[in-house]
Write a protein that holds these residues in place. Structure first.
Motif, PDB file in Angstrom:
ATOM      1  N   ILE A 199       1.020  -6.258 -11.676  1.00 21.56           N
ATOM      2  CA  ILE A 199       0.874  -5.447 -12.889  1.00 21.56           C
ATOM      3  C   ILE A 199       1.857  -5.945 -13.947  1.00 21.56           C
ATOM      4  O   ILE A 199       2.584  -6.906 -13.720  1.00 21.56           O
ATOM      5  CB  ILE A 199       1.076  -3.942 -12.576  1.00 21.56           C
ATOM      6  CG1 ILE A 199       2.394  -3.698 -11.837  1.00 21.56           C
ATOM      7  CG2 ILE A 199      -0.086  -3.422 -11.738  1.00 21.56           C
ATOM      8  CD1 ILE A 199       2.647  -2.241 -11.498  1.00 21.56           C
ATOM      9  N   ALA A 200       1.869  -5.303 -15.100  1.00 19.39           N
ATOM     10  CA  ALA A 200       2.594  -5.806 -16.273  1.00 19.39           C
ATOM     11  C   ALA A 200       4.068  -6.105 -16.010  1.00 19.39           C
ATOM     12  O   ALA A 200       4.611  -7.085 -16.523  1.00 19.39           O
ATOM     13  CB  ALA A 200       2.455  -4.813 -17.412  1.00 19.39           C
ATOM     14  N   ASP A 201       4.731  -5.271 -15.206  1.00 24.11           N
ATOM     15  CA  ASP A 201       6.167  -5.476 -14.984  1.00 24.11           C
ATOM     16  C   ASP A 201       6.463  -6.459 -13.851  1.00 24.11           C
ATOM     17  O   ASP A 201       7.615  -6.631 -13.447  1.00 24.11           O
ATOM     18  CB  ASP A 201       6.862  -4.142 -14.727  1.00 24.11           C
ATOM     19  CG  ASP A 201       6.366  -3.459 -13.446  1.00 24.11           C
ATOM     20  OD1 ASP A 201       5.443  -4.005 -12.795  1.00 24.11           O
ATOM     21  OD2 ASP A 201       6.886  -2.384 -13.110  1.00 24.11           O
ATOM     22  N   GLY A 202       5.407  -7.110 -13.320  1.00 20.18           N
ATOM     23  CA  GLY A 202       5.602  -8.099 -12.268  1.00 20.18           C
ATOM     24  C   GLY A 202       5.554  -7.537 -10.865  1.00 20.18           C
ATOM     25  O   GLY A 202       5.598  -8.291  -9.883  1.00 20.18           O
ATOM     26  N   ALA A 203       5.461  -6.219 -10.735  1.00 26.77           N
ATOM     27  CA  ALA A 203       5.367  -5.591  -9.415  1.00 26.77           C
ATOM     28  C   ALA A 203       3.963  -5.788  -8.844  1.00 26.77           C
ATOM     29  O   ALA A 203       3.016  -6.107  -9.566  1.00 26.77           O
ATOM     30  CB  ALA A 203       5.690  -4.113  -9.518  1.00 26.77           C
ATOM     31  N   TYR A 204       3.846  -5.582  -7.540  1.00 25.98           N
ATOM     32  CA  TYR A 204       2.571  -5.774  -6.858  1.00 25.98           C
ATOM     33  C   TYR A 204       1.969  -4.423  -6.459  1.00 25.98           C
ATOM     34  O   TYR A 204       2.676  -3.521  -6.012  1.00 25.98           O
ATOM     35  CB  TYR A 204       2.754  -6.626  -5.604  1.00 25.98           C
ATOM     36  CG  TYR A 204       3.086  -8.062  -5.913  1.00 25.98           C
ATOM     37  CD1 TYR A 204       2.077  -9.019  -6.085  1.00 25.98           C
ATOM     38  CD2 TYR A 204       4.412  -8.473  -6.055  1.00 25.98           C
ATOM     39  CE1 TYR A 204       2.383 -10.336  -6.377  1.00 25.98           C
ATOM     40  CE2 TYR A 204       4.732  -9.796  -6.352  1.00 25.98           C
ATOM     41  CZ  TYR A 204       3.705 -10.722  -6.510  1.00 25.98           C
ATOM     42  OH  TYR A 204       4.009 -12.021  -6.811  1.00 25.98           O
ATOM     43  N   VAL A 205       0.629  -4.333  -6.623  1.00 31.11           N
ATOM     44  CA  VAL A 205      -0.142  -3.178  -6.142  1.00 31.11           C
ATOM     45  C   VAL A 205      -1.341  -3.727  -5.381  1.00 31.11           C
ATOM     46  O   VAL A 205      -1.664  -4.912  -5.470  1.00 31.11           O
ATOM     47  CB  VAL A 205      -0.622  -2.283  -7.312  1.00 31.11           C
ATOM     48  CG1 VAL A 205       0.551  -1.648  -8.030  1.00 31.11           C
ATOM     49  CG2 VAL A 205      -1.486  -3.078  -8.291  1.00 31.11           C
ATOM     50  N   ALA A 232       0.824  -1.218   0.000  1.00 28.98           N
ATOM     51  CA  ALA A 232       0.000   0.000   0.000  1.00 28.98           C
ATOM     52  C   ALA A 232       0.853   1.262   0.000  1.00 28.98           C
ATOM     53  O   ALA A 232       0.449   2.301  -0.555  1.00 28.98           O
ATOM     54  CB  ALA A 232      -0.938  -0.012   1.202  1.00 28.98           C
ATOM     55  N   ARG A 233       2.052   1.191   0.600  1.00 28.00           N
ATOM     56  CA  ARG A 233       2.932   2.365   0.630  1.00 28.00           C
ATOM     57  C   ARG A 233       3.498   2.675  -0.748  1.00 28.00           C
ATOM     58  O   ARG A 233       3.815   3.818  -1.051  1.00 28.00           O
ATOM     59  CB  ARG A 233       4.087   2.138   1.618  1.00 28.00           C
ATOM     60  CG  ARG A 233       3.718   2.292   3.067  1.00 28.00           C
ATOM     61  CD  ARG A 233       4.952   2.512   3.939  1.00 28.00           C
ATOM     62  NE  ARG A 233       5.941   1.451   3.773  1.00 28.00           N
ATOM     63  CZ  ARG A 233       5.982   0.344   4.505  1.00 28.00           C
ATOM     64  NH1 ARG A 233       5.051   0.141   5.432  1.00 28.00           N
ATOM     65  NH2 ARG A 233       6.918  -0.569   4.300  1.00 28.00           N
ATOM     66  N   HIS A 234       3.630   1.655  -1.566  1.00 25.90           N
ATOM     67  CA  HIS A 234       4.217   1.825  -2.904  1.00 25.90           C
ATOM     68  C   HIS A 234       3.079   1.872  -3.932  1.00 25.90           C
ATOM     69  O   HIS A 234       2.729   0.849  -4.530  1.00 25.90           O
ATOM     70  CB  HIS A 234       5.176   0.673  -3.214  1.00 25.90           C
ATOM     71  CG  HIS A 234       6.375   0.624  -2.313  1.00 25.90           C
ATOM     72  ND1 HIS A 234       7.576   1.225  -2.639  1.00 25.90           N
ATOM     73  CD2 HIS A 234       6.548   0.060  -1.096  1.00 25.90           C
ATOM     74  CE1 HIS A 234       8.445   1.014  -1.666  1.00 25.90           C
ATOM     75  NE2 HIS A 234       7.850   0.307  -0.712  1.00 25.90           N
ATOM     76  N   THR A 235       2.517   3.025  -4.120  1.00 26.93           N
ATOM     77  CA  THR A 235       1.317   3.152  -4.954  1.00 26.93           C
ATOM     78  C   THR A 235       1.564   2.818  -6.424  1.00 26.93           C
ATOM     79  O   THR A 235       0.630   2.491  -7.162  1.00 26.93           O
ATOM     80  CB  THR A 235       0.742   4.573  -4.856  1.00 26.93           C
ATOM     81  OG1 THR A 235       1.775   5.520  -5.192  1.00 26.93           O
ATOM     82  CG2 THR A 235       0.242   4.843  -3.442  1.00 26.93           C
ATOM     83  N   THR A 236       2.807   2.891  -6.876  1.00 26.31           N
ATOM     84  CA  THR A 236       3.092   2.586  -8.277  1.00 26.31           C
ATOM     85  C   THR A 236       3.588   1.151  -8.464  1.00 26.31           C
ATOM     86  O   THR A 236       3.897   0.746  -9.589  1.00 26.31           O
ATOM     87  CB  THR A 236       4.150   3.554  -8.845  1.00 26.31           C
ATOM     88  OG1 THR A 236       5.348   3.458  -8.062  1.00 26.31           O
ATOM     89  CG2 THR A 236       3.627   4.989  -8.820  1.00 26.31           C
ATOM     90  N   GLY A 237       3.660   0.399  -7.379  1.00 28.21           N
ATOM     91  CA  GLY A 237       4.069  -0.995  -7.467  1.00 28.21           C
ATOM     92  C   GLY A 237       5.363  -1.278  -6.736  1.00 28.21           C
ATOM     93  O   GLY A 237       6.216  -0.394  -6.590  1.00 28.21           O
TER      94      GLY A 237
END
Length: 252
Positions: A63-69, A25-30
């Motif tokens: 998301i597309a780059d594999g990061a989590y949101v 949640a702290r990393h809004t862009t993933g």
């Protein structure tokens, strides 16, 4: 009313899952799993298991780059508007999945204002719910649900409940001795499911595990016809391992 706070496996899972959710949640862009592991201090193997559960429950998404949101379910439960409806829908969805997983009717029960209350359940024609032939509020001494809730109270809380509800003999297996019941409740390990072996109704066996969130006392339970009693302990163990998503929903 004082509560007993003895952590069980689902509680440790929830503590770790909340740390992961807070980080995402702290990393809004993933945020990547490597970054989550570094910030939470969780081993990558443990983190992978938690992320799998959080994705399944729609609390996070990749998301597309594999990061989590954060995911849709987290957004709905985290919003003050419509929170209760969102929580009920989420719990029902989880119960439906659990019913199919364990092959039994499943229930959520809570101890509200000094009374036992089944708040939600999931059954089907193949897995019928228990016939409530005696009000659950008056039969906590004989049901897995009731005994699980009572184990989460302190000694005075249990005595208060039993003083308000006479321990009637519902079957030949029903415990009607205050002293015996209180002794068994006091010695019940928090990590072991509470069982009802035809104490409430002949032909039915049940099991329950605690899902206490904060000051709210609750449990997750299942019931089976007695001809399936050989499946009870394994089903109860599955239920215990599956309690984390429900507890997480109640905690968010």
């Amino acid at each position: 009313m004082a509560l007993r706070h003895e952590p069980t496996a689902p509680y440790h899972s929830i503590r770790d899952a909340l740390r992961v959710l807070e980080t995402v949640a702290r990393h809004t862009t993933g945020v990547t799993d490597t970054e989550i592991a570094r910030e939470t201090g969780l081993r990558l193997e443990r983190l992978t298991t938690l992320l799998r559960m959080l994705r399944r429950e729609a609390y996070v998404e990749q998301i597309a780059d594999g990061a989590y949101v954060t995911g849709a379910a987290f957004a709905r439960l985290g919003s003050a508007e419509g929170h209760e409806e969102a929580l009920r829908e989420k719990l029902q969805h989880t119960l439906d999945r659990l019913r199919d997983c364990v092959g039994a009717a499943v229930y959520i029960s809570r101890y509200i204002d000094g009374e036992v209350k089944v708040t939600q359940y999931a059954d089907s024609p193949a897995t019928p719910k228990v016939n409530e032939w005696v009000d659950f509020r008056c039969s906590a001494h004989a049901t897995a649900v009731g005994k699980s809730l009572l184990t989460q109270l302190d000694h005075d809380g249990r005595r208060d409940h039993l003083a308000r509800h006479k321990m009637a003999r519902l079957t030949s297996r029903t415990i009607t001795s205050d002293r015996l019941l209180l002794s068994r409740l006091a010695s019940q390990p928090p990590t072991v499911p509470v069982l009802d072996l035809q104490e409430y109704a002949l032909g039915t066996v049940c099991a329950a595990v605690p899902i206490t969130a904060g000051s709210s006392v609750g449990c997750l339970a299942l019931s089976l016809p007695v001809e399936h009693a050989h499946r009870l302990r394994r089903a109860a163990d599955t239920l215990n391992r599956s309690a984390a998503p429900l507890l997480l929903s109640l905690t968010i």
